[in-house]
Structures are given as C-alpha cells and as structure tokens.
Design an enzyme around this catalytic site. Structure first.
Site, PDB file in Angstrom:
ATOM      1  N   LEU A   1       0.856  -1.181   0.000  1.00  0.00           N
ATOM      2  CA  LEU A   1       0.000   0.000   0.000  1.00  0.00           C
ATOM      3  C   LEU A   1       0.891   1.230   0.000  1.00  0.00           C
ATOM      4  O   LEU A   1       1.742   1.385   0.885  1.00  0.00           O
ATOM      5  CB  LEU A   1      -0.905   0.011   1.232  1.00  0.00           C
ATOM      6  CG  LEU A   1      -1.776   1.256   1.434  1.00  0.00           C
ATOM      7  CD1 LEU A   1      -2.807   1.385   0.319  1.00  0.00           C
ATOM      8  CD2 LEU A   1      -2.471   1.215   2.799  1.00  0.00           C
TER       9      LEU A   1
ATOM     10  N   SER B   1       1.190  11.563   8.295  1.00  0.00           N
ATOM     11  CA  SER B   1      -0.099  11.482   8.977  1.00  0.00           C
ATOM     12  C   SER B   1      -1.177  12.306   8.272  1.00  0.00           C
ATOM     13  O   SER B   1      -2.360  11.973   8.336  1.00  0.00           O
ATOM     14  CB  SER B   1       0.050  11.969  10.426  1.00  0.00           C
ATOM     15  OG  SER B   1       0.921  11.117  11.151  1.00  0.00           O
TER      16      SER B   1
ATOM     17  N   THR C   1       6.292  -0.358   3.056  1.00  0.00           N
ATOM     18  CA  THR C   1       6.620  -1.753   3.336  1.00  0.00           C
ATOM     19  C   THR C   1       6.420  -2.593   2.075  1.00  0.00           C
ATOM     20  O   THR C   1       5.380  -2.503   1.424  1.00  0.00           O
ATOM     21  CB  THR C   1       5.731  -2.301   4.463  1.00  0.00           C
ATOM     22  OG1 THR C   1       5.940  -1.526   5.642  1.00  0.00           O
ATOM     23  CG2 THR C   1       6.051  -3.763   4.759  1.00  0.00           C
TER      24      THR C   1
ATOM     25  N   GLU D   1      -5.612  -1.575  10.150  1.00  0.00           N
ATOM     26  CA  GLU D   1      -4.173  -1.635  10.421  1.00  0.00           C
ATOM     27  C   GLU D   1      -3.890  -1.384  11.900  1.00  0.00           C
ATOM     28  O   GLU D   1      -3.007  -2.017  12.494  1.00  0.00           O
ATOM     29  CB  GLU D   1      -3.431  -0.608   9.569  1.00  0.00           C
ATOM     30  CG  GLU D   1      -1.919  -0.649   9.759  1.00  0.00           C
ATOM     31  CD  GLU D   1      -1.179   0.422   8.975  1.00  0.00           C
ATOM     32  OE1 GLU D   1       0.050   0.327   8.860  1.00  0.00           O
ATOM     33  OE2 GLU D   1      -1.837   1.366   8.480  1.00  0.00           O
TER      34      GLU D   1
ATOM     35  N   GLN E   1      13.065  -8.671  44.618  1.00  0.00           N
ATOM     36  CA  GLN E   1      11.817  -7.926  44.462  1.00  0.00           C
ATOM     37  C   GLN E   1      11.826  -7.019  43.233  1.00  0.00           C
ATOM     38  O   GLN E   1      10.818  -6.903  42.526  1.00  0.00           O
ATOM     39  CB  GLN E   1      11.557  -7.089  45.715  1.00  0.00           C
ATOM     40  CG  GLN E   1      10.175  -6.456  45.745  1.00  0.00           C
ATOM     41  CD  GLN E   1       9.944  -5.661  47.019  1.00  0.00           C
ATOM     42  OE1 GLN E   1      10.588  -4.637  47.235  1.00  0.00           O
ATOM     43  NE2 GLN E   1       9.047  -6.135  47.868  1.00  0.00           N
TER      44      GLN E   1
ATOM     45  N   GLN F   1      15.805  -4.675  30.614  1.00  0.00           N
ATOM     46  CA  GLN F   1      16.335  -4.379  31.950  1.00  0.00           C
ATOM     47  C   GLN F   1      16.484  -5.655  32.778  1.00  0.00           C
ATOM     48  O   GLN F   1      17.472  -5.824  33.503  1.00  0.00           O
ATOM     49  CB  GLN F   1      15.409  -3.389  32.661  1.00  0.00           C
ATOM     50  CG  GLN F   1      16.027  -2.723  33.878  1.00  0.00           C
ATOM     51  CD  GLN F   1      17.137  -1.752  33.511  1.00  0.00           C
ATOM     52  OE1 GLN F   1      17.274  -1.353  32.360  1.00  0.00           O
ATOM     53  NE2 GLN F   1      17.952  -1.384  34.481  1.00  0.00           N
TER      54      GLN F   1
ATOM     55  N   GLY G   1      -0.232   5.753  11.734  1.00  0.00           N
ATOM     56  CA  GLY G   1      -0.596   6.989  12.430  1.00  0.00           C
ATOM     57  C   GLY G   1       0.104   7.047  13.771  1.00  0.00           C
ATOM     58  O   GLY G   1       0.042   6.101  14.558  1.00  0.00           O
ATOM     59  N   THR G   2       0.807   8.131  14.032  1.00  0.00           N
ATOM     60  CA  THR G   2       1.566   8.256  15.277  1.00  0.00           C
ATOM     61  C   THR G   2       0.641   8.240  16.497  1.00  0.00           C
ATOM     62  O   THR G   2      -0.576   8.436  16.383  1.00  0.00           O
ATOM     63  CB  THR G   2       2.357   9.574  15.289  1.00  0.00           C
ATOM     64  OG1 THR G   2       1.420  10.671  15.268  1.00  0.00           O
ATOM     65  CG2 THR G   2       3.284   9.671  14.083  1.00  0.00           C
ATOM     66  N   SER G   3       1.233   8.046  17.661  1.00  0.00           N
ATOM     67  CA  SER G   3       0.442   8.064  18.896  1.00  0.00           C
ATOM     68  C   SER G   3      -0.260   9.404  19.079  1.00  0.00           C
ATOM     69  O   SER G   3      -1.371   9.467  19.616  1.00  0.00           O
ATOM     70  CB  SER G   3       1.343   7.771  20.102  1.00  0.00           C
ATOM     71  OG  SER G   3       1.797   6.435  20.072  1.00  0.00           O
TER      72      SER G   3
END
Length: 388
Positions: A123, A132, A159, A244, A281, A345, A373-375
């Site tokens: 696409l 965006s 892609t 998507e 812990q 971590q 689409g970005t956050s």
C-alpha cells in the site's frame, strides 16, 4: 462480548502456533541480519491459511472473522515481527481494500495470487512531505483519453516496496479538463513502464521487512484499475487504517508475550547473590508489570476485534470504531514499548546483546507508535470521537 472460538478455530490457532515455531521462528534472527525474510514465507503462510483468513473462499480465503485473524496475528508476531509486517502489508493493506472496495474482476485478477503468497502487494500512501496528513499528498493521476490515467509522484517508507509485484497507490485524480476529482486508489503492477524503486532502506528495527520508495513517472494506468469510485480514496484509506491499527495492537500482544516468555526464562536461570534473580523484588516487580500490560492490552484488543466482527456480520465497515481502534493501538503499542524496555532491563547486559531476542524486540516495537498513524494522531482521533 464472546471471545470463544469454535473447535475448528481453536485447532487452527494451535496448529498455527506449531507452524510458526517450526517454519518462521528459526529464520527470525537471520532475517534481521540479512535484512530480508525468505520469499518462501509468503507461500508457506498462504498454504497455512493465514494470509487468506479474512478473505472470501471464492478467491482462496478462509472467510474468517476479525477475532480469529487478530489471534493469528498475535501468534506470528511473537515469532517474527518482520514476517508479520511484510505478509500483512501484502494480504492486508493491499488485499483487504480490494476485498472491500474492488469489483469482481479486480478480486478475481489479484486476490488468488496474493492469498496464495505467489505474489506480493503493498500500500503506497506516505510521501516525503505527507505522512499522517493523508489529505496533503501530491501524487497525481491525470486522465488522458477515454480510459487512461497517467500517474506521477513519489511514495516513501513503503513496506514491501523493494520486492512487491503490485501496489495500491493513493493519488489525486485529475480529469481531462484539469479539475481535481479527489483522492483515489489505483491498482498498479510494479513492472509497469515509468516505475522505479529505491534499494531497501536501512532501519532501526524490523530489518527483515523491506521498506523503500516508489517513483512514478507518467505511469499509464487503465481506468479498470481504479479501486471503487473516483474520489473515494480518502475514506477507503481511513477504513484501511482502522484495520491496520487493530493489527498493530495484535502485533504488540505478540511482542509482549515474547518479552514475558524470555524474561521468565532468563529470570529463572540467571542467579545473583545466591538465588535466581526473579526472587529479587526489583525483578519480580518488572515481571509483574509486563504481565499486567499484556493482560490489559489483550482484552482491549480482543474487544475491538469482536466489535469489528459484529459489524462485519451486519455488512458494515469499521468507521464507527475509529476512536476505539485508535485507543487500542495507542494503549497497546505504548504498553509494548514499555514491556520491551522492562524485558531488556531484566536481562541486564545480556539484553543489550543481539544474541538475545529481547534486543530485537526492543528495536522492532518502536515502529508501533509511528506506523498506522503516530500516537499523537491517535490521541486526536480518540478525543475527536469522544466529542462528537
């Protein structure tokens, strides 16, 4: 809400787990290193039924629903993110718009070989100056003559661009008088005269999934290759983006599942101060956080998938779920990025080494908060849907 699968669907997911573990996972590290997944992955995933899960039986699909497809995407993402992205761009981002908006001839011509994995699709929406903001794209398709368009422009960060056979290209349709008729999708064979493509781009993560640019220099496209109606491309794109976003949530679940699995294993075998590190812990708390993020994301994703499936049964599109799809993507991709950080971590110095899968997962997941689409765009969609 009913997340229960039929017996046949349960058997498919179980066998697909085994398939991915046997046929996909052994190539994941090598694909990342060589910057390409084996072409055979497409045909194998076609034969497995994965690519055609949400496609019609008439064209080689399974007629499956959104929930089953989401669960399968979660499975493959646990084993290889690059394979998920490349195969998803072909069967999903290229194939599903043809399923939803294409005519019978377009479906017959393109879907069987995409679903089987014989051919690869992509696409092409994003441009150098338009990400965006889809409405600002500059690629044009000028109509000349009775049934011909000539496509000119550039697409980037696509892609499968380096190895795809076909592309669904979003462009501004211009009629014979020079009047703009709106954004429109064109199905374009990528061996057409006037098309060139870049080499695969070097990327931070998902290196096995090739990304590149496409260049169109007065490429002749038949009017038969217009997807749906002229001027309907923007709405088609938004509906495709909703799907998507759900798929990226499923991808995030797979990544978090892999993080939890690897972190538990490492925390059991790695010892410090005379005991396994999970007994400390600080490490135990990090394991608890990964698990909680996974479980919360899982039920949010399954809920949106179930609602999508219910709308499909009624013959409706997913535009009604734009806010929920955006919220689902925003929450799960953020959670997955945080989970990969915790997993690295837990592994300590080992997590910084490519020898361990969490290193690749950490690099790969970063696209989740950008692609589809970005956050920040997701937050705008969410707030907009709330205030309607």
């Amino acid at each position: 809400m009913d997340f229960n699968l039929s017996r046949d669907e349960q058997m498919f997911i179980e066998s697909f787990h085994d398939f991915c573990k046997r046929e996909i996972f052994p190539f994941a590290e090598e694909s990342d290193r060589k910057k390409e997944i084996p072409r055979s992955h497409f045909s194998k995933l076609g034969k497995s039924g994965y690519i055609g899960l949400m496609h019609e039986e008439e064209f080689g699909g399974q007629n499956g629903g959104a929930l089953l497809s989401t669960l399968a995407m979660e499975v493959i993402s646990e084993y290889c993110g690059s394979t998920f992205f490349s195969v998803g761009a072909s069967g999903g981002l290229f194939g599903l718009p043809i399923k939803h908006f294409g005519n019978s001839e377009q479906k017959r011509r393109y879907l069987p070989e995409i679903i089987s994995g014989e051919k690869i699709g992509c696409l092409a929406v994003t441009e150098p100056e338009s990400g965006s903001d889809v409405s600002s794209i500059k690629t044009v398709a000028r109509k000349m003559g009775k049934d011909r368009y000539y496509l000119s422009g550039q697409k980037t960060y696509i892609t499968n661009a380096p190895n795809a056979d076909y592309s669904l290209v979003l462009a501004r349709a211009i009629d014979e008088t020079g009047s703009e008729k709106g954004l429109t999708h064109f199905i374009v064979p990528l061996d057409s005269k006037g098309i060139s493509r870049s080499n695969p781009m070097d990327k931070m993560g998902l290196r096995g999934s090739p990304t590149g640019a496409l260049f169109f220099d007065s490429v002749e496209v038949s009017e038969e290759n217009v997807l749906g109606k002229i001027g309907k491309g923007f709405r088609q794109t938004m509906q495709t983006f909703n799907a998507e976003r759900l798929s990226l949530a499923a991808y995030s679940l797979g990544v978090m599942r892999a993080c939890l699995q690897d972190s538990k294993s490492f925390a059991r075998t790695r010892k410090s101060f005379g005991k396994s590190i999970y007994q400390h812990q600080g490490v135990a708390f990090m394991l608890a956080e990964i698990y909680t993020k996974l479980e919360a994301s899982k039920w949010m994703t399954y809920n949106v998938a179930w609602e999508t499936e219910e709308l499909e049964k009624e013959g409706k599109g997913n535009m009604k779920l734009a806010g929920k799809c955006a919220a689902c993507k925003f929450f799960t991709t953020t959670s997955a990025r945080e989970a990969t950080n915790l997993a690295v971590q837990i592994h300590g110095g080992a997590g910084f080494m490519d020898e361990y899968r969490v290193s690749r997962l950490y690099r790969d997941i970063r696209l989740g908060e950008i692609g589809g689409g970005t956050s920040e765009i997701q937050k705008l969609i969410i707030s907009g849907s709330l205030m309607k």
